[in-house]
Design an enzyme around this catalytic site. Structure first.
Site, PDB file in Angstrom:
ATOM      1  N   SER A 226      42.723  38.083  35.417  1.00  0.00           N
ATOM      2  CA  SER A 226      42.058  37.932  34.159  1.00  0.00           C
ATOM      3  C   SER A 226      41.527  36.372  34.263  1.00  0.00           C
ATOM      4  O   SER A 226      40.678  35.978  33.407  1.00  0.00           O
ATOM      5  CB  SER A 226      42.672  38.255  32.786  1.00  0.00           C
ATOM      6  OG  SER A 226      44.051  37.381  33.099  1.00  0.00           O
TER       7      SER A 226
ATOM      8  N   HIS B  68      40.335  44.534  33.285  1.00  0.00           N
ATOM      9  CA  HIS B  68      39.214  43.917  33.603  1.00  0.00           C
ATOM     10  C   HIS B  68      38.231  44.712  34.465  1.00  0.00           C
ATOM     11  O   HIS B  68      37.221  44.195  34.825  1.00  0.00           O
ATOM     12  CB  HIS B  68      39.284  42.481  33.792  1.00  0.00           C
ATOM     13  CG  HIS B  68      40.038  41.645  33.075  1.00  0.00           C
ATOM     14  ND1 HIS B  68      39.597  41.251  31.596  1.00  0.00           N
ATOM     15  CD2 HIS B  68      41.565  41.563  32.762  1.00  0.00           C
ATOM     16  CE1 HIS B  68      40.487  40.591  30.795  1.00  0.00           C
ATOM     17  NE2 HIS B  68      41.831  40.850  31.577  1.00  0.00           N
TER      18      HIS B  68
ATOM     19  N   LYS C 143      37.910  46.420  26.045  1.00  0.00           N
ATOM     20  CA  LYS C 143      37.092  45.153  26.442  1.00  0.00           C
ATOM     21  C   LYS C 143      35.819  46.149  26.917  1.00  0.00           C
ATOM     22  O   LYS C 143      34.984  46.194  25.885  1.00  0.00           O
ATOM     23  CB  LYS C 143      38.111  44.977  27.935  1.00  0.00           C
ATOM     24  CG  LYS C 143      39.131  44.159  27.420  1.00  0.00           C
ATOM     25  CD  LYS C 143      39.945  43.437  28.813  1.00  0.00           C
ATOM     26  CE  LYS C 143      41.137  42.748  28.163  1.00  0.00           C
ATOM     27  NZ  LYS C 143      42.152  43.583  27.466  1.00  0.00           N
TER      28      LYS C 143
END
Length: 843
Positions: free
Chosen positions: A180, A208, A239
């Site tokens: 990240s 991610h 996300k």
């Protein structure tokens, strides 16, 4: 109670002083590239909304429909009455999307990992965790009470060592898929392979990568094309998916177990069902097309290109996370505030979130950004970079860590640099290289044999500056220019115009490949298609392209790629070190020539060319031979109608004592031996720019001269005959003439050889030898371990003595530039002897 408050106050004050105190910003309005922050509209590069779905109309509509159907809250845990039909459908869809049998929805990624890890392993089991894993993986491991081993970031070699030693019944590897704070991707294929080999399991946190990587954003596993029952996959949905929550997918039995034992699932109120409705809409958008991912990749490329000139490194990343590392905490905050003044919001990330001295701006790109918005960020950072030049120069001193992150160094086992640091060079002057810390090093190997007349040579600099104002490059197909014409003419003149028709490339291996192709093709054009084999010497080295490897006989280079290589015939080397009792170097040369003739007698009709490094086979340990070998081989090639290629890449341009090494061998007619093809590179441009060329005889050139394109020589390089490189070569040739370099080198060589005499007579030195401006000797190291490590130990010790020397195995060699004054010659020889003595005593 008062004491507690006082202690915390002191700690908060300390964080403030270290520029580590965090603060929240109030955001009003929906997520998007433009955010209303503390009452101010800012261009945001701090969101993980990687696809711009957080405020997408389809998700809003689905969420409203979900509210109408399910209400606001779930009211109970999933195992009581909180598991809605929307979440059930979502889990089924997610499992199918990532190619897993089952999936389980959690309220967020942190809770997922905190629940999964303790459910899988307990006290007595083993966890192996990447050093840069997210806090939720670290905390989940701690909560499990299993034995935790932390391996270096992405270091699968260290991890394998840990796995091999483990006797635990259950072994679990933990790794982020996309890290990240750096944005780099874990070596997942290797981790899966280790799991299969060592009976381990892998928990992948793809917070991610899900939605960003892989076809249609199916995640990092899809990005690599991975599938294994040993993988448990966690993806977050707050996300790239644009909503909230997380899911864990994997083997159906494992998912059933997590439903029973993952405490963060069992003992928490289920998420609102309307989130499931919104996420199903998000999933449909992902499945529909990948235009958002494509646009995101284009934005990434634009940002990377735009920030390439900044004094701070942008860590290598192909993901939406682009980390601009500035090092200093205060500088990171200053840059964040500076961007804020330009109406741009980028967060400053500082320790302990990232390692000490790696504070950074974490730039998060979104498919909702436009190119213009990214350009605005680039422009602002460039302005700030100018303002913070002094801080940036401080970061430049940390070039080593940057290099190790971004540069793959040639012919280097990168892991060795964990113990043998790189030397950051700031500039060069004459024979010396200067490091960023102020230390200097006499470049005694001419930076891999290319730098003939010193670094930053003013005469070569002047010629290049003049050329820059005229022409930097033009294609050589259909066009020509003065530097390439003049260089070709001058080089041909140096051969007595026996060789000409210069064909240009960029590096030595390419030149060798060109020469091999020219020989084969010339024979075929002449009606001798059977001549397609080549001959090289034992221990020869001619480069590392696939074609050049065919005529390379060094195990390290050849064996690694042997399935790709068409092997040449290998014949005896004329290496004078192989002399039998009573033999001279000339005797060894004649014996080697006889071995070549034995081959030609049987295979000449199939052999196109013999390739030789004249006088010195450099990469095999500076193996030197008598010039008579070249005379013998020339006669044999003439007799059996085989081309002779001289690879003068390393030994040409004066290294051997004459401009061409072959000039030292005499043919039967009393003239210097000349090949059919000669390859030049390395020193031809004085070490300034990549340049190589092949010079051919008239008969070979004429073999291609035809109206039929298919009979032409089919080879091209975009930078063929680059004007700047040719101008550097012309400047180099001019120095040879103006300074009578070859004569001066003979005087310089005599001084160095005389000064090295005590070393030549050393009890631990074997085969001291010299040819022109090349000196070499072999260290007599009896212990195999010490012999294997000799080169690295010598290199490190030489650096301590201000010398750049890089032995080949146990062979120490000197190939200094042609500009050493007497004091530098004496320093080089004296310190070489001192380093050798020290290394031999230590080893």
């Amino acid at each position: 109670m008062d004491k507690l408050i006082e202690d915390i106050h002191v700690e908060l004050t300390s964080l403030q002083a270290q520029k580590l105190l965090r603060q929240r910003r109030i955001v009003s309005g929906p997520q998007g590239p433009l955010l209303r922050v503390d009452g101010e509209t800012l261009l945001s590069f701090c969101s993980n909304d990687y696809l711009g779905l957080a405020n997408h109309r389809d998700l809003l509509a689905a969420a409203h429909a979900g509210l109408d159907q399910f209400g606001v809250g779930a009211a109970a845990s999933a195992l009581l009455s909180g598991h809605s039909s929307a979440i059930e459908e979502l889990e089924t869809s997610l499992a199918a999307f990532v190619g897993m049998p089952r999936a389980l929805y959690f309220s967020n990624g942190y809770m997922a990992n905190m629940g999964v890890i303790p459910a899988l392993v307990n006290a007595g089991d083993a966890i192996f965790s990447d050093r840069l894993n997210h806090a939720c993986l670290i905390d989940g491991a701690r909560l499990s009470k299993a034995d935790v081993s932390v391996y270096g970031h992405g270091d699968v070699v260290e991890l394998e060592g840990m796995l091999a030693k483990s006797t635990s019944g259950r072994k679990l590897i933990l790794s982020d898929a996309v890290f990240s704070m750096d944005g780099d991707i874990a070596p997942l294929p290797k981790l899966v392979a280790l799991c299969e080999q060592y009976d381990a399991w892998l928990l992948v946190d793809d917070a991610h990568g899900f939605g960003v990587l892989g076809p249609n954003g199916r995640g990092t596993l899809a990005h690599f094309g991975l599938a294994s029952r040993r993988i448990l996959y966690m993806g977050t949905l707050g996300k790239a998916a644009g909503v909230a929550g997380a899911f864990v997918a994997g083997d159906a039995t494992l998912i059933d177990w997590l439903m029973q034992r993952a405490r963060t699932y069992v003992f928490t109120t289920a998420s609102p069902p309307m989130l499931g409705s919104a996420l199903l809409a998000s999933l449909e958008l992902l499945k529909a097309d990948d235009t958002r991912q494509q646009h995101l990749r284009a934005l990434i490329r634009r940002l990377q290109k735009g920030l390439a000139g900044l004094p701070w490194p942008l860590l290598p990343s192909q993901t939406a996370i682009q980390a601009l590392v500035v090092g200093d905490n205060a500088l990171a905050l200053d840059l964040m505030q500076g961007l804020r003044e330009y109406g741009i919001w980028v967060p400053a990330i500082r320790p302990p979130t990232v390692p000490a001295n790696t504070a950074r701006l974490r730039i998060s790109l979104s498919a909702a950004h436009t190119f213009e918005q990214v350009d605005r960020l680039i422009s602002a950072l460039k302005v700030l970079a100018e303002k913070h030049e002094s801080a940036a120069s401080t970061w430049q001193s940390d070039m080593v860590s940057r290099s190790l992150k971004s540069v793959w160094h040639p012919c280097t086992q990168m892991q060795h640099h964990s113990t043998t640091p790189l030397v950051p060079v700031s500039h060069g002057r004459g024979a010396w290289l200067y490091a960023a810390d102020g230390k200097r090093y006499l470049d005694a190997i001419s930076s891999w044999w290319v730098n003939l007349f010193g670094h930053a040579n003013p005469r070569i600099n002047a010629q290049l500056k003049d050329q820059l104002d005229k022409l930097e490059h033009a294609m050589l197909a259909g066009f020509t220019h003065e530097p390439v014409v003049r260089l070709s003419e001058e080089l041909s003149a140096k051969t007595g115009n026996v060789l000409g028709h210069c064909f240009y490339a960029s590096d030595g291996a390419s030149a060798v490949e060109i020469a091999l192709k020219m020989s084969f093709h010339a024979w075929r054009n002449g009606g001798h298609a059977a001549k397609e084999e080549f001959v090289c010497l034992k221990g020869s080295y001619h480069g590392e392209t696939i074609g050049a490897l065919a005529v390379t006989d060094i195990d390290l280079f050849r064996d690694a790629y042997s399935p790709l290589v068409k092997r040449a015939h290998v014949v005896m080397s004329p290496d004078a070190r192989d002399a039998r009792d009573g033999e001279t170097a000339a005797d060894v040369a004649r014996r080697a020539a006889a071995a070549l003739e034995a081959l030609l007698q049987h295979r000449a009709q199939h052999i196109a060319a013999v390739i030789v490094e004249p006088l010195v086979q450099c990469a095999t340990g500076m193996a030197m031979h008598d010039p008579i070998y070249l005379s013998e081989v020339r006669a044999l090639c003439d007799r059996y109608q085989v081309h002779l290629i001289f690879d003068e890449i390393a030994v040409g341009c004066g290294r051997s004592g004459t401009f061409f090494a072959s000039e030292q061998a005499i043919s039967s007619d009393g003239t210097p031996v000349s090949p059919d093809l000669v390859c030049l590179s390395k020193g031809i441009s004085g070490g300034y720019l990549p340049l190589s060329l092949v010079m051919a005889t008239e008969p070979i050139y004429q073999a291609f001269y035809d109206a039929d394109t298919r009979r032409g020589f089919l080879h091209s390089h975009s930078y063929t005959g680059n004007p700047l490189a040719c101008r550097a070569a012309l400047a180099t040739l001019q120095i040879f003439e103006e300074d009578d370099v070859l004569t001066e080198n003979r005087r310089r060589a005599q001084r160095i050889t005389a000064a090295l005499e005590p070393l030549a007579n050393h009890a631990k030195v074997r085969h001291f030898r010299q040819r022109g401006m090349i000196w070499a000797f072999d260290a007599a190291v009896d212990d195999p371990g010490a012999a294997a490590d000799f080169s690295r130990r010598f290199f490190a010790k030489a650096l301590e003595s201000e010398l750049l020397l890089r032995p080949i195995g146990a062979t120490v060699y000197l190939m200094p530039p042609y500009i050493l004054d007497d004091a530098e010659c004496d320093l080089l020889t004296a310190r070489t002897a001192e380093v050798f003595e020290s290394v031999m005593q230590d080893g």
